[in-house]
Design a protein around this motif. Structure first.
Motif, short mmCIF file in Angstrom:
data_model
loop_
_atom_site.label_atom_id
_atom_site.label_comp_id
_atom_site.label_asym_id
_atom_site.label_seq_id
_atom_site.Cartn_x
_atom_site.Cartn_y
_atom_site.Cartn_z
N HIS A 44 -43.32 -73.97 108.05
CA HIS A 44 -44.29 -74.11 108.88
C HIS A 44 -43.62 -74.49 110.29
O HIS A 44 -42.41 -74.60 110.36
CB HIS A 44 -45.19 -75.28 108.47
CG HIS A 44 -44.64 -76.56 108.50
ND1 HIS A 44 -43.66 -76.92 107.57
CD2 HIS A 44 -44.75 -77.70 109.38
CE1 HIS A 44 -43.00 -78.17 107.79
NE2 HIS A 44 -43.82 -78.56 108.92
N SER A 57 -46.68 -68.46 115.42
CA SER A 57 -47.14 -68.82 114.26
C SER A 57 -47.69 -67.64 113.55
O SER A 57 -47.35 -66.99 112.16
CB SER A 57 -48.49 -69.67 114.28
OG SER A 57 -49.25 -69.61 113.01
N LEU A 102 -48.88 -73.58 111.28
CA LEU A 102 -48.84 -74.53 112.31
C LEU A 102 -49.72 -75.76 112.23
O LEU A 102 -50.78 -75.76 111.60
CB LEU A 102 -48.68 -73.94 113.80
CG LEU A 102 -49.81 -73.13 114.36
CD1 LEU A 102 -51.02 -73.95 114.28
CD2 LEU A 102 -49.37 -72.75 115.81
N ASP A 146 -56.37 -68.49 111.60
CA ASP A 146 -55.70 -69.56 111.93
C ASP A 146 -55.84 -70.93 111.13
O ASP A 146 -57.29 -71.18 110.83
CB ASP A 146 -55.51 -70.12 113.39
CG ASP A 146 -55.15 -68.95 114.52
OD1 ASP A 146 -54.25 -68.51 114.09
OD2 ASP A 146 -55.79 -68.73 115.35
#
Lengths: 291, 291
Positions: free
Chosen positions: B143, B165, B172, B195
């Motif tokens: 990450h 990301s 993230l 996301d």
């Protein structure tokens, strides 16, 4: 060798005088090294030190030097990053001094690799950057010396070292016997009568560590010859930071550096210096008298 | 906010499940931080950490990560160098990312100065170099997150963070409430349904420290809401190295970090996690399921 046998008189002392610089190398390397170095300078018998500009703890050592402009603090010109997990990069970008870095962008891990890869041009550029950065941070350097003696490793490196000394009007640490014994060349073609060479240089080596560091230092002080001498030590505390830095290195490790600290902050050390009528002298005094 | 309220089910858990990442920031900052972080990961309740690539102790933290490719270790993207005497430079040369450095060549000492001086172009270049260097050293990052939350400080920085990301296929750390509360903008224009946002983010702040860190952590665990949460801590030992690094900083200092270490290695912490039926989850699991 007139320039070294006459040095004591040039400095204004009687020819038979034992003059000694007690010098802490590696100031700035680590927090442990900084704390121990400052204590040896302020309450111990150490009277001189030099700072490693590329290392992470450089700003703390520089702040100490800035606050004490008359202290005998020089630049420990650094071209190697020799520990396993705690490394440093040059001051200049890797692509500006490509011959000075390994494939990870850190300085080479040994003097052997420095000799193998480094160009004189890159060395000169990087060392100028280190001196200028030291001055930028408020250090008023009294002298130059060389981490792991890398700048005497071959004559081409020595010429850069001497050039910087002359240009910045800073004495540097140089000893003929040490170079002859460890590297095997004659320095006379490279020096002039203006260069200051120490007559005797003492630095504990692995066999001294095996035999006992305190005995080595006592004997060194008790048997000091007349002339200008320097003893090099590396004071630090034998704590978790220093143990992690020196992991897998049997010598010059955390316990070695604790012995250095212990002896040079001991009452016994101060007593021997007094009893043997050893006159402590600094690089700043040498600079003021001869440069 | 469908993407966050549905997240627990997208991860394969019941909607009422409390999912928690217990995350050590600042791995690589210092030897003290490394030693404490490794202990919290190996014997404590911490199950995730992220590494600061520009710092002096990065190689030690990277060696740990390299030896444990399945551990939940990410890159702690770093754009500030906030301590007094222990500073770091960007990975790239200062002249390549001039807007990221102060007059001494170190990263800016605060997020405020980062906001004032940094260009988005330089940030992107430097962060790519940090991720690539992490991978070069053998880290398999799980990450990304952001030192001092600097990458959420303004929307222009956030867009770089999100781009990296997506490009590296790395989740993230991002939390809407935290950004609204501390920075005050709405992140919705910048994110997509792909996301991953954590539902709740907990990180001790000065008032928690004043009121008692252990009480803060206990209450946080005992009152955890359903959804995906992350607790951020900064484990280190309250020793001379950490005290010197954090000198003149009343908060996030050596004693604060020792409290973090103490609580998250305590039996009490493990007992509360069990009693409250908190399901620990890692960024690696999230990445494998959703990326």
């Amino acid at each position: 060798m007139k320039e070294s046998t006459n040095l004591v008189e040039r400095l204004g002392y009687a020819k038979t005088q034992k003059l000694l610089i007690i010098h802490a190398d590696d100031f700035g390397l680590a927090q442990s090294e900084n704390a121990a170095t400052i204590t040896t300078l302020e309450t111990g018998s150490v009277n001189s030190a030099s700072i490693m500009v590329p290392c992470a703890w450089f700003p703390e050592s520089a702040a100490h030097a800035k606050a004490r402009p008359n202290a005998d603090i020089g630049i420990h010109l650094t071209l190697t990053s020799e520990w396993k997990h705690y490394r440093w990069r040059p001051i200049l970008a890797a692509h500006e001094v490509p011959s000075l870095v390994d494939e990870q962008g850190f300085m080479h891990d040994s003097v052997a690799n420095l000799i193998r890869y480094a160009t004189v041009e890159d060395i000169e550029k990087e060392l100028r950057a280190q001196i200028e950065r030291g001055i930028q941070f408020g250090i008023t350097p009294s002298h130059l010396d060389s981490h792991m003696f890398s700048l005497v490793a071959k004559p081409q490196f020595l010429t850069v070292y001497l050039m910087l000394s002359r240009e910045y009007k800073l004495p540097l640490l140089l000893n003929q016997d040490f170079i002859r014994r460890t590297v095997g060349y004659d320095i006379h073609p490279y020096i002039t009568s203006q260069d200051v060479l120490v007559d005797h240089l003492y630095s504990a080596e692995p066999n001294d560590y095996e035999a006992g560091m305190l005995a080595f230092y006592k004997q060194t002080l008790q048997n000091l010859s007349p002339g200008l001498s320097e003893i090099i030590l590396h004071p630090a505390y034998n704590n978790s930071e220093m143990q992690a830095i020196t992991t897998e290195h049997p010598y010059w490790a955390a316990d070695w550096r604790q012995y250095d600290f212990d002896f040079f902050t001991s009452a016994e050390c101060a007593e021997i210096i007094q009893k043997e009528q050893i006159q402590l002298i600094t690089w700043r005094e040498i600079r003021e008298k001869l440069f």
